[in-house]
Design an enzyme around this catalytic site. Structure first.
Site, PDB file in Angstrom:
ATOM      1  N   GLY A  49       0.772  -1.254   0.000  1.00  6.61           N
ATOM      2  CA  GLY A  49       0.000   0.000   0.000  1.00  6.61           C
ATOM      3  C   GLY A  49       0.793   1.289   0.000  1.00  6.61           C
ATOM      4  O   GLY A  49       0.374   2.278  -0.582  1.00  6.61           O
ATOM      5  N   ASP A 105       0.695   3.749   4.375  1.00  2.45           N
ATOM      6  CA  ASP A 105      -0.337   4.416   3.592  1.00  2.45           C
ATOM      7  C   ASP A 105      -1.502   4.820   4.494  1.00  2.45           C
ATOM      8  O   ASP A 105      -1.966   5.943   4.473  1.00  2.45           O
ATOM      9  CB  ASP A 105      -0.833   3.501   2.449  1.00  2.45           C
ATOM     10  N   ASP A 108      -5.521   1.705  10.059  1.00  2.57           N
ATOM     11  CA  ASP A 108      -6.953   1.432  10.232  1.00  2.57           C
ATOM     12  C   ASP A 108      -7.160   0.861  11.642  1.00  2.57           C
ATOM     13  O   ASP A 108      -7.348   1.605  12.597  1.00  2.57           O
ATOM     14  CB  ASP A 108      -7.380   0.464   9.125  1.00  2.57           C
ATOM     15  N   LYS A 136      -7.299   6.393  10.432  1.00  5.62           N
ATOM     16  CA  LYS A 136      -8.696   6.249  10.862  1.00  5.62           C
ATOM     17  C   LYS A 136      -8.663   6.237  12.388  1.00  5.62           C
ATOM     18  O   LYS A 136      -8.627   5.184  13.025  1.00  5.62           O
ATOM     19  CB  LYS A 136      -9.301   4.950  10.316  1.00  5.62           C
TER      20      LYS A 136
END
Ligand code: IMP
Ligand code: MG
Length: 183
Positions: A49, A105, A108, A136
């Site tokens: 990513g 990247d 999460d 996030k």
């Protein structure tokens, strides 16, 4: 630039434009250049990513530096994390005594970066910091600071600029988010 794309019947809308991303990458790099003045950090990219963010970021770095890559897998081809992190490719550099900057990247759940930190800390680096383009925050469970954050985003599925959907669309220059399904 398109404002909307459809993949496998899922509709994605433009979220962060190429210009917004490039501006933020330069700002992050400027802070790193300042903070690491006189040092020779090793930038460690987490594949796959981070490869686009990584290459844009290091080209804005004016310090002497080295690069290395590690490959982790947690998502498979799904849109939600499997909760399992697997090491697919280990580091090749000597971490001991070095200033390590991990380049992600997106963070999460935080599982990947947590796994990564434990792996690096075992080798006694001089320092350890993390730069992530996206965070996030409402989901991420990490008990250490994320030093450089590009954008804090809501817990939505995003694609492009290195981020995939079933391994595709990593080559998009902007970032798109999954549009809510119409009822
Ligand atoms: P974590 O371990 O849950 O923090 O997830 C980390 C990895 O999952 C990231 O490095 C990405 O490769 C992938 N990932 C997390 N969220 C997304 C997303 O919204 N779109 C695409 N990939 C994602
Ligand atoms: Mg990743």
């Amino acid at each position: 630039m398109t404002n909307e794309i459809t993949i496998n019947n899922d509709r994605f809308t433009l979220y962060l434009s190429e210009e917004q991303i490039q501006k933020r990458v330069k700002e992050l790099a400027a802070r790193i250049n300042e903070d690491y003045r006189g040092k020779v950090p090793i930038f460690i990219g987490i594949l796959n990513g981070s490869f686009i963010f990584f290459s844009d970021l290091v080209r804005e770095i004016s310090l002497d530096c080295e690069v290395d890559f590690l490959k982790l897998s947690s998502y498979g081809d799904a849109k939600i994390s499997s909760g399992q992190v697997t090491l697919l490719k280990d580091l090749n550099c000597q971490v001991e005594g070095r200033d390590i900057v991990v380049v992600e990247d997106i963070i999460d759940s935080g599982l990947s970066i947590d796994f990564m930190k434990k792996l690096v800390m075992r080798e006694n680096p001089a320092s350890f910091r993390v730069v992530t383009l996206l965070l996030k925050k409402s989901v991420a469970k990490v008990n250490f600071p994320i030093d450089y954050v590009g954008f804090e985003i809501p817990p939505e599925f995003v694609i492009g600029y290195g981020l995939d959907y079933a391994q595709k669309v990593r080559n998009l220059k902007s970032i798109y988010r999954l549009a809510p399904t119409e009822k």
